[in-house]
Design an enzyme around this catalytic site. Structure first.
Site, short mmCIF file in Angstrom:
data_model
loop_
_atom_site.label_atom_id
_atom_site.label_comp_id
_atom_site.label_asym_id
_atom_site.label_seq_id
_atom_site.Cartn_x
_atom_site.Cartn_y
_atom_site.Cartn_z
N ASP A 1 24.67 -11.68 27.57
CA ASP A 1 24.60 -11.41 28.82
C ASP A 1 23.08 -11.84 29.60
O ASP A 1 22.25 -12.28 28.93
CB ASP A 1 24.85 -9.78 29.02
CG ASP A 1 25.12 -9.53 30.35
OD1 ASP A 1 25.14 -9.86 31.23
OD2 ASP A 1 25.80 -8.18 30.27
N ASP B 1 30.67 -8.93 38.23
CA ASP B 1 31.57 -8.24 37.50
C ASP B 1 32.93 -8.21 38.31
O ASP B 1 32.89 -7.71 39.63
CB ASP B 1 31.00 -6.85 37.10
CG ASP B 1 30.22 -6.97 35.96
OD1 ASP B 1 29.85 -8.22 35.51
OD2 ASP B 1 29.65 -5.92 35.55
N GLU C 1 26.34 -15.03 32.70
CA GLU C 1 25.09 -15.02 33.47
C GLU C 1 25.73 -15.11 34.92
O GLU C 1 25.00 -15.36 35.86
CB GLU C 1 24.15 -16.02 33.45
CG GLU C 1 24.44 -17.35 33.38
CD GLU C 1 24.60 -18.11 34.89
OE1 GLU C 1 25.67 -18.10 35.05
OE2 GLU C 1 23.65 -18.33 35.67
N TRP C 2 26.91 -14.80 35.38
CA TRP C 2 27.73 -14.30 36.52
C TRP C 2 27.75 -15.52 37.36
O TRP C 2 27.75 -15.24 38.55
CB TRP C 2 26.74 -13.22 37.21
CG TRP C 2 26.44 -12.30 36.14
CD1 TRP C 2 27.17 -11.43 35.35
CD2 TRP C 2 25.16 -11.66 35.97
NE1 TRP C 2 26.61 -10.55 34.52
CE2 TRP C 2 25.10 -10.64 34.93
CE3 TRP C 2 23.75 -11.77 36.37
CZ2 TRP C 2 24.17 -9.84 34.15
CZ3 TRP C 2 22.71 -11.35 35.99
CH2 TRP C 2 22.89 -10.23 35.05
N GLY C 3 27.42 -16.73 36.99
CA GLY C 3 27.44 -17.82 37.69
C GLY C 3 26.24 -18.25 38.48
O GLY C 3 26.19 -19.16 39.55
N ASP C 4 25.14 -17.16 38.23
CA ASP C 4 24.04 -17.45 39.29
C ASP C 4 23.32 -18.75 38.95
O ASP C 4 22.84 -19.03 40.00
CB ASP C 4 22.71 -16.40 38.66
CG ASP C 4 23.39 -14.99 39.31
OD1 ASP C 4 24.39 -14.68 39.81
OD2 ASP C 4 22.71 -14.04 38.91
N ASN C 5 23.43 -19.36 37.88
CA ASN C 5 22.66 -20.66 37.74
C ASN C 5 23.45 -21.94 37.47
O ASN C 5 23.10 -22.96 36.74
CB ASN C 5 21.67 -20.53 36.56
CG ASN C 5 20.61 -19.37 36.75
OD1 ASN C 5 19.57 -19.43 37.27
ND2 ASN C 5 20.99 -18.19 36.31
C1 GLA Z 1 26.87 -7.00 32.81
C2 GLA Z 1 28.15 -7.88 32.37
C3 GLA Z 1 29.47 -6.91 32.12
C4 GLA Z 1 29.24 -5.89 31.02
C5 GLA Z 1 27.84 -5.10 31.38
C6 GLA Z 1 27.42 -4.35 30.26
O1 GLA Z 1 27.32 -6.39 34.11
O2 GLA Z 1 28.76 -8.79 33.31
O3 GLA Z 1 30.80 -7.82 31.89
O4 GLA Z 1 28.79 -6.65 29.79
O5 GLA Z 1 26.90 -5.90 31.73
O6 GLA Z 1 26.01 -3.68 30.59
#
Ligand code: GLA
Length: 400
Positions: free
Chosen positions: A147, A202, A180-184
């Site tokens: 993460d 998420d 990393e949520w696509g941020d980079n």
């Molecule tokens: C981030 C991730 C989630 C989960 C939580 C855990 O938000 O994107 O998928 O793993 O952390 O805290």
């Protein structure tokens, strides 16, 4: 001084030559993760039961493999810096839990974070990457979700490369799931670092919504789907776009769950269930274990599907499959049923990226409705169907 030069030389060689583990995740990974349903409320019983029910529900036989424990499993680091599981929640220890999951014929995934702390405030791997990778390898871990909270001052590509190198050095083949949520824009640099990368923030169990948490948002199924636009060219065997874990069985309607699951299959997305496996309705099991739909996801070509066109509220998606076959999905995003008529012969469907086309004007395909589990004529006849609201109709097209 000589020693120092030697050390730096070795470090350089090690870093420059490190590769991610090849031959893993050749089709999108399938499994279960604790976060979407349990968040930090996890313990060894929850994880063991997930493994038990993955087997008894038929999910394992349908292809699900990884039991992934997400955030909040951690205890404190010991005086030498080694991490272990929280003793109250995991009294038997992590190694015993991994062994249990393996004894069921499944694989084990764990979670950490590139920063000082995880998103849930537990110890992160920053500065301890090689030590943690060794610990995971010793425990027998097969998959790491890594993460991106509390990473101030770090560069994503470098941080994920460090963990890749650490895993490589530890020697046990471990799937690296970049979160990393696509941020980079990980799709631009992660192909040789991880096996899958999150493309968005998420997900949560809602069809068409965005929830504002102040500094970040979580998104419904349609929002996440729309955010995949333009990314298909980056995905393929061993390196997948990850639109996040599934919310099937977590409270949306059956048709929404079905549509969500189907679209993740059309996207060649990792299929990581996020519901309580010990308490599933028949409908949830039927969705998660639909082998005909899973086969679309797990197709060996590993080509992510594409949106061909939109007619009112209905999107029409195609995905090339092995043996010159195709999958097609009619997705109704709207609140009303939609009548669709689709004359195959008039539709110039082309996957520009892969230079593939079904050439409906020249070829005939046998339709199979993969939710009704029945054949549905051929592409010689104009298709006329009604797609229920928030639902899909999906066919595989087999070349005759
Ligand atoms: C981030 C991730 C989630 C989960 C939580 C855990 O938000 O994107 O998928 O793993 O952390 O805290």
């Amino acid at each position: 001084m000589k020693k120092l030069v030697f050390l730096f030389f070795n470090l350089f060689i090690l870093t420059a030559s490190a590769q991610k583990f090849e031959n893993l995740a050749q089709t999108p990974p399938m499994g279960w993760n604790s976060w979407n349903k349990f968040a930090c409320d996890i313990n060894e019983k929850v994880i063991r039961e997930a493994a038990d029910y993955m087997v008894s529900s038929g999910m394992k036989d349908a292809g699900y493999e990884y039991i992934v424990i997400d955030d909040c499993w951690h205890g404190k680091r010991d005086s030498l810096g080694f991490i272990s599981a929280n003793k109250e929640k995991f009294p038997s220890g992590m190694k015993a839990l991994v062994d249990y999951v393996h004894s069921k014929g499944l694989k084990f995934g764990i979670y950490s974070d590139a920063g000082w702390e995880t998103c849930g405030g537990r110890p992160g791997s920053r500065g301890r990457e090689f030590q943690d990778a060794q610990t995971y390898a010793k425990w027998g871990v097969d998959y790491l979700k890594y993460d991106w909270c509390n990473t101030e001052g770090l560069k994503a590509e470098g941080a994920y490369m460090t963990m890749r190198n650490a895993l490589r050095e530890a020697g046990r083949p471990i799937v690296l799931s970049i979160c990393e949520w696509g941020d980079n824009q990980p799709w631009e640099w992660a192909e040789n670092i991880g096996h899958l990368w999150r493309t968005t923030g998420d997900i949560y169990n809602c069809w068409d919504c965005e929830e504002d948490h102040g500094t970040w948002s979580s998104f419904g199924v349609l929002q996440i789907l729309d955010m995949q636009d333009g990314l298909r060219k980056y995905a393929g065997p061993g390196h997948w776009n990850d639109p996040d874990m599934m919310e099937v069985g977590n409270g949306m309607s059956v048709s929404e769950d079905r549509a969500h699951f189907t679209m993740w299959c059309m996207l060649a997305a990792p299929l990581i269930a996020g519901n309580d496996l010990s308490n599933m309705s028949e409908a949830t099991v039927a969705i998660l274990t639909n082998r005909e739909v899973i086969a679309i996801n797990q197709d060996k070509l590993g080509i992510q599907g594409f949106k061909y066109k939109t007619i009112d509220d209905v999107e029409i998606w195609f995905k090339p499959l092995e043996n010159e076959n195709w999958a097609v999905t009619f997705l109704n995003r709207g609140d009303e049923a939609q009548k669709v008529s689709f004359n195959w012969n008039d539709e110039p469907v082309v996957d520009e990226l892969n230079k593939l086309s079904p050439h409906f004007d020249e070829n005939t395909y046998q339709l199979r409705d993969v939710w009704q589990h029945q054949s549905a004529g051929t592409t010689q006849r104009k298709l006329k169907v009604e797609v229920p609201p928030h639902d899909v109709i999906t066919y595989t097209l087999e070349k005759k």
